[in-house]
Each structure stands twice: as structure tokens, then as C-alpha cells.
Design a protein around this motif. Structure first.
Motif, PDB file in Angstrom:
ATOM      1  N   SER A 137       0.854  -1.184   0.000  1.00  0.00           N
ATOM      2  CA  SER A 137       0.000   0.000   0.000  1.00  0.00           C
ATOM      3  C   SER A 137       0.891   1.235   0.000  1.00  0.00           C
ATOM      4  CB  SER A 137      -0.908  -0.013   1.231  1.00  0.00           C
ATOM      5  OG  SER A 137      -1.762   1.107   1.243  1.00  0.00           O
ATOM      6  N   VAL A 138       0.729   2.107  -0.995  1.00  0.00           N
ATOM      7  CA  VAL A 138       1.578   3.293  -1.159  1.00  0.00           C
ATOM      8  C   VAL A 138       0.692   4.533  -1.140  1.00  0.00           C
ATOM      9  CG1 VAL A 138       3.249   4.476  -2.620  1.00  0.00           C
ATOM     10  CG2 VAL A 138       3.250   1.980  -2.510  1.00  0.00           C
ATOM     11  N   GLY A 139       1.066   5.508  -0.318  1.00  0.00           N
ATOM     12  CA  GLY A 139       0.319   6.761  -0.250  1.00  0.00           C
ATOM     13  C   GLY A 139       0.922   7.815  -1.157  1.00  0.00           C
ATOM     14  N   LEU A 211      -4.837  16.315  -3.197  1.00  0.00           N
ATOM     15  CA  LEU A 211      -5.563  15.065  -2.979  1.00  0.00           C
ATOM     16  C   LEU A 211      -4.589  14.013  -2.476  1.00  0.00           C
ATOM     17  CD1 LEU A 211      -8.574  14.237  -3.602  1.00  0.00           C
ATOM     18  CD2 LEU A 211      -7.653  13.010  -5.568  1.00  0.00           C
ATOM     19  N   SER A 212      -5.032  13.232  -1.506  1.00  0.00           N
ATOM     20  CA  SER A 212      -4.234  12.113  -1.005  1.00  0.00           C
ATOM     21  C   SER A 212      -4.863  10.816  -1.468  1.00  0.00           C
ATOM     22  CB  SER A 212      -4.157  12.145   0.528  1.00  0.00           C
ATOM     23  OG  SER A 212      -3.446  13.289   0.959  1.00  0.00           O
ATOM     24  N   LEU A 213      -4.043   9.952  -2.067  1.00  0.00           N
ATOM     25  CA  LEU A 213      -4.506   8.653  -2.548  1.00  0.00           C
ATOM     26  C   LEU A 213      -3.712   7.548  -1.860  1.00  0.00           C
ATOM     27  CD1 LEU A 213      -4.697   9.081  -6.440  1.00  0.00           C
ATOM     28  CD2 LEU A 213      -6.504   9.454  -4.770  1.00  0.00           C
ATOM     29  N   ALA A 224       9.781   2.139  -6.409  1.00  0.00           N
ATOM     30  CA  ALA A 224       9.863   3.170  -7.442  1.00  0.00           C
ATOM     31  C   ALA A 224       8.722   4.170  -7.308  1.00  0.00           C
ATOM     32  CB  ALA A 224       9.836   2.516  -8.823  1.00  0.00           C
ATOM     33  N   LEU A 225       7.542   3.669  -6.987  1.00  0.00           N
ATOM     34  CA  LEU A 225       6.395   4.570  -6.839  1.00  0.00           C
ATOM     35  C   LEU A 225       6.574   5.465  -5.622  1.00  0.00           C
ATOM     36  CD1 LEU A 225       3.607   5.481  -7.759  1.00  0.00           C
ATOM     37  CD2 LEU A 225       2.620   3.618  -6.391  1.00  0.00           C
ATOM     38  N   ALA A 226       7.032   4.907  -4.509  1.00  0.00           N
ATOM     39  CA  ALA A 226       7.236   5.708  -3.307  1.00  0.00           C
ATOM     40  C   ALA A 226       8.309   6.768  -3.520  1.00  0.00           C
ATOM     41  CB  ALA A 226       7.607   4.798  -2.137  1.00  0.00           C
ATOM     42  N   SER A 227       9.361   6.429  -4.265  1.00  0.00           N
ATOM     43  CA  SER A 227      10.433   7.391  -4.542  1.00  0.00           C
ATOM     44  C   SER A 227       9.912   8.552  -5.383  1.00  0.00           C
ATOM     45  CB  SER A 227      11.580   6.684  -5.261  1.00  0.00           C
ATOM     46  OG  SER A 227      12.581   7.604  -5.650  1.00  0.00           O
ATOM     47  N   ALA A 228       9.139   8.238  -6.422  1.00  0.00           N
ATOM     48  CA  ALA A 228       8.587   9.283  -7.270  1.00  0.00           C
ATOM     49  C   ALA A 228       7.579  10.126  -6.504  1.00  0.00           C
ATOM     50  CB  ALA A 228       7.940   8.662  -8.501  1.00  0.00           C
ATOM     51  N   ASN A 232       7.358  14.228  -5.541  1.00  0.00           N
ATOM     52  CA  ASN A 232       6.194  14.877  -6.141  1.00  0.00           C
ATOM     53  C   ASN A 232       6.248  14.790  -7.672  1.00  0.00           C
ATOM     54  OD1 ASN A 232       3.720  16.200  -6.077  1.00  0.00           O
ATOM     55  ND2 ASN A 232       4.673  18.243  -6.179  1.00  0.00           N
ATOM     56  N   GLU A 233       6.612  13.624  -8.166  1.00  0.00           N
ATOM     57  CA  GLU A 233       6.773  13.423  -9.601  1.00  0.00           C
ATOM     58  C   GLU A 233       5.904  12.268 -10.094  1.00  0.00           C
ATOM     59  OE1 GLU A 233      10.929  12.833 -10.186  1.00  0.00           O
ATOM     60  OE2 GLU A 233      11.436  14.949  -9.900  1.00  0.00           O
ATOM     61  N   VAL A 234       4.678  12.196  -9.595  1.00  0.00           N
ATOM     62  CA  VAL A 234       3.756  11.120  -9.976  1.00  0.00           C
ATOM     63  C   VAL A 234       2.481  11.729 -10.528  1.00  0.00           C
ATOM     64  CG1 VAL A 234       2.394   9.142  -9.183  1.00  0.00           C
ATOM     65  CG2 VAL A 234       4.669   9.543  -8.249  1.00  0.00           C
TER      66      VAL A 234
END
Length: 242
Positions: A137-139, A211-213, A224-228, A232-234
Motif C-alpha cells: 500500500s503506497v500513499g 488530494l491524497s490517494l 519506485a512509486l514511493a520514490s517518485a 512529487n513526480e507522480v
């Protein structure tokens, strides 16, 4: 003398025969009694009365239950603004969510979309489960323009890495010459991620558009998703067929 004799004889012949008296009627046969038929009639009357009584008692035994008034997506919890109370006939075979149980059911999640007008029953909800094997789960904290405006819990999305032209981290990789947002090349960071939760970060007076997802992704894609996300690059896009 002869005339008198004829008259007397005629009078004798015209005399009416005597009628039987009223009391001399023929006897009538006794009526046949049918006790079985009488008992059946009494039994039917009792059954009908009992059925009517049960209907009256059932109609009077009513309970206050939860009725959904706003659509609730899969994975979401009920909010007080999403429901109202209605009275229904009590039925032990139906697991109604009673109004007194609202606070408890709000700790559960909807298994699937619940549409307005639905009477809530226990089978529609489940306690939040632990993460499936191999999932993470990634926020994400996103700004306006980094997510679809109609995004909601339960949607399936893809996450792409984006960057601002001119930033030191992406100046060597980005090939765009404008001052806007651009992708860093390559495919999506994550394909077919499911949105577990959506929270609007704006307050009541100032709409920031933030917005928080929370996304459910494969563990291999989580780093990789958490790093991006930290940079703030997602950017999030809907997957076709949502």
C-alpha cells in the motif's frame, strides 16, 4: 213428488269429498348428520383466525434499519451523510443493519458498490483485510492536474513518473523544451493499481486542489512509486475500461 226426488238425489251427488285434516301430514325422514364436515369447517375457521393474528403481530413488530441514500464505492466506509433510517418488518432471516449498529458498521468496508435506495444488510460489509500476499500500500500526495478529477476508491489506475523541465534531477533525462510538466520517458511506474482510499486535502474555506490517494500495488513496484511520490513526480491516469 218426482221433482223433489230428483232434487234430493242431485244434492247427494254434488257433495264434495271430505278433506284430510291439517294435522295428518306424512312423516319426513330424519336429516343425516355429518360430524366430519362440521369439524373441518371449524378447523378452517380457526386456521384463518390464527393466520390473521400472525399477520397483525408481524406488521406490528418493526425495527429501525439503515438505508443508503448516497452511492458508496467498494472499499469505502459508510458516512452519516450517506444513510438514513427507515422502519421495516422484523425478519430474522434477513441480517439487517439496525440503526443502533451504525457506529459499528462504519468500521467496516463495503465489499462492492452500494447504490442509493438500498437497505443495508451485514453481507454487504467486511472488516478491512490485511494486504494480499505480494501487494503493498503506497500513499500519494497529489496536486491539481496530477490526477483525474473523478477519481474515487475502487478505480483502477496507472501511475507515471513526471518531472518539471529545468529541475536538477530531471534535466539530463527530459527532452521537452517547454516549461510545463513532462514525462521522464519510458512506460508507467505502475500498471493496474487499485485506489484503496481517496481523501480531499482542501479545507472548507480554501480549495487547494490537493488530494491524497492510497494505491494497492505489487511489492516490486512499491519502491519506485514511493520514490517518485516523495519527489512529487507522480501523475495518475485512469485505466481504460474503468
Amino acid at each position: 213428488m218426482k221433482i223433489q226426488e230428483r232434487t234430493g238425489a242431485g244434492a247427494g251427488r254434488s257433495a264434495a269429498p271430505a278433506q284430510p285434516s291439517v294435522g295428518d301430514r306424512l312423516p319426513t325422514p330424519p336429516r343425516e348428520r355429518k360430524p366430519a364436515l362440521a369439524a373441518l369447517a371449524v378447523l378452517l375457521i380457526l386456521v384463518g383466525a390464527l393466520g390473521a393474528t400472525m399477520l397483525v403481530l408481524q406488521a406490528g413488530d418493526r425495527i429501525e434499519v439503515v438505508k443508503v441514500t448516497n452511492e458508496v464505492q467498494a472499499g469505502e466506509s459508510l458516512k452519516k451523510s450517506d444513510v438514513t433510517s427507515v422502519m421495516v418488518a422484523k425478519d430474522d432471516s434477513i441480517h439487517y443493519v439496525e440503526w443502533s449498529q451504525l457506529a459499528t458498521i462504519q468500521t467496516y468496508k463495503a465489499k462492492s458498490t452500494i447504490y442509493p435506495g438500498t437497505i443495508a444488510v451485514g453481507e454487504m460489509f467486511a472488516l478491512p483485510a490485511s494486504l494480499p500476499a505480494g501487494k503493498a500500500s503506497v500513499g500519494l500526495a497529489l496536486k491539481a492536474g496530477q490526477y483525474p478529477s473523478d477519481i474515487k476508491a475502487g478505480d483502477v489506475v496507472s501511475a507515471y513518473r513526471v518531472g518539471t523541465t529545468g529541475s536538477s534531477s530531471n534535466s539530463s533525462d527530459d527532452s521537452t523544451g517547454s516549461g510545463g510538466t513532462s514525462t521522464s520517458g519510458g512506460g508507467a511506474l505502475v500498471d493496474n493499481a487499485r485506489v484503496n482510499a481517496v481523501e480531499d486535502d482542501s479545507d472548507a474555506t480554501v480549495s487547494t486542489g490537493n488530494l491524497s490517494l492510497t494505491l494497492l500495488v505489487d511489492q516490486a513496484d512499491a519502491a519506485a512509486l514511493a520514490s517518485a511520490a516523495a519527489a512529487n513526480e507522480v501523475a495518475i491516469v485512469h485505466v481504460p475500461g474503468n
